[in-house]
Design an enzyme around this catalytic site. Structure first.
Site, short mmCIF file in Angstrom:
data_model
loop_
_atom_site.label_atom_id
_atom_site.label_comp_id
_atom_site.label_asym_id
_atom_site.label_seq_id
_atom_site.Cartn_x
_atom_site.Cartn_y
_atom_site.Cartn_z
N GLU A 112 43.55 56.16 9.20
CA GLU A 112 43.74 57.54 8.70
C GLU A 112 43.12 58.56 9.64
O GLU A 112 42.37 58.21 10.57
CB GLU A 112 43.14 57.68 7.30
CG GLU A 112 41.63 57.43 7.27
CD GLU A 112 40.92 58.25 6.19
OE1 GLU A 112 41.16 59.47 6.11
OE2 GLU A 112 40.11 57.65 5.46
N LYS A 116 31.58 55.91 -1.97
CA LYS A 116 30.25 56.52 -1.93
C LYS A 116 29.83 56.89 -3.34
O LYS A 116 30.67 57.21 -4.18
CB LYS A 116 30.33 57.83 -1.14
CG LYS A 116 30.38 57.65 0.35
CD LYS A 116 29.95 58.96 1.03
CE LYS A 116 29.89 58.80 2.52
NZ LYS A 116 31.21 58.81 3.15
#
Ligand code: PSU
Ligand code: MN
Length: 306
Positions: free
Chosen positions: A28, A162
């Protein structure tokens, strides 16, 4: 041989690999343009491509340049994505706007998955997935990465999510969406900087061949959608959750104070975490992406061999 979609611009290396059925790994570009500072972002992007080549696969970094979806980028394009402020963050809903307006765009996990699938690529390596944000009960902020995982047949290698996100709610959403979440070589779902999150992973596999077999089994059954393969950060590079917790709380409260929300939330939080840790988080972030690239090349190779 299936024709590649006419709107995609393939690098020669990627076009040849797809034609010859050489393993290809998609990468990406939001992580480059909106996920890391310059120049570490372009160094990371270049290194990760090399790791994939060393692993016997061809890297295909995906982004929009002048409105055209590119699959496989040259050095100048990586540099532009890493350094220009004229690059939009592009999730799936943004694709038609950026294409129609002829703009530059860095693709998120969701948009990269969609373009990778259009190109015929089945394995995609990134750092962290988007997910259900903390407080989503009020804000409804749930990344389109999750929806895309329910729609598009690509295996995504990440280091988990995260803890800027609500990890428990993210796992619940992935279950509802029918997405296999497979931890690689561990029983625990990893939390990006940390190997442990306090949440069990729903599934575990230990070899690239086992992962390739799961991908093949899923898609042979007509079970549309992706596979989330979560690969824990190497022990040597880990930052314990106990150290990250306060940093993340600080970043979240700074975001609230700055009134930031929507698509700017994730880039703001990523940038603040790097600032607050004085760059220590960036070292860990780069290490885990490299680790994912090594695994992604192995999985693409195992899948191509089936
Ligand atoms: N998490 C990270 N690093 C990143 C991202 C997420 O640790 O670079 C990026 C990825 O491109 C991901 C996107 O797809 O943020 C999710 O953004 P949002 O939460 O706006 O969907
Ligand atoms: Mn969001």
């Amino acid at each position: 041989m299936t024709a590649v979609h006419p709107d995609l611009v393939l690098s020669d290396e990627v076009a040849t690999a797809l034609r010859d059925r050489t393993p290809v790994v998609a990468l990406e570009s939001t992580i480059i343009s909106h996920g890391m500072p310059y120049p570490q972002n372009v160094e990371m992007a270049t290194d990760v491509e090399q790791i994939i080549r060393d692993g016997g696969a061809v890297p295909a970094t995906i982004a929009l340049l002048d409105g055209r979806p590119h699959v496989g980028l040259d050095r100048d394009s990586l540099e532009l994505l890493a350094s220009s402020s004229e690059v939009a963050k592009v999730s799936v809903r943004d694709l038609p706007y950026i294409v129609a307006r002829g703009l530059h765009g860095a693709t998120t996990v969701a948009a990269t998955m969609r373009l990778a699938a259009l190109a015929g690529i089945s394995v995609f390596v990134t750092g962290g997935l988007g997910g259900v944000h903390r407080g989503a009960q009020q804000t409804f902020d749930i990344s389109a990465d999750l929806t895309e995982l329910s729609l598009t047949n690509v295996a995504v290698v990440s280091a988990g999510v995260k803890s800027i996100l609500d990890i428990g709610l993210t796992l619940e959403a992935l279950e509802t969406l029918g997405v296999p979440v497979v931890a690689y070589g561990t029983d625990e779902f990893p939390a990006f900087f940390s190997r442990e999150s306090g949440y069990q992973a729903p599934m575990r596999l230990d070899t690239p061949a086992e992962v390739a077999a799961l991908m093949a089994a899923k898609w042979r059954l007509g079970l549309t959608g992706g596979v989330s393969l979560v690969n824990p950060i190497p022990e040597a590079d880990e930052v314990p959750e106990s150290e990250m917790a306060a940093v993340i709380e600080q970043a979240l409260s700074d975001m609230e104070a700055a009134g930031i929300h929507g698509k700017d939330a994730t880039p703001f939080l990523l940038g603040r975490i790097v600032e607050i840790t004085g760059g220590a988080s960036l070292t860990a972030n780069i290490a885990l992406v490299r680790n994912n690239a090594r695994l992604g090349a192995q999985i693409a190779t195992a899948y191509a061999a089936l």
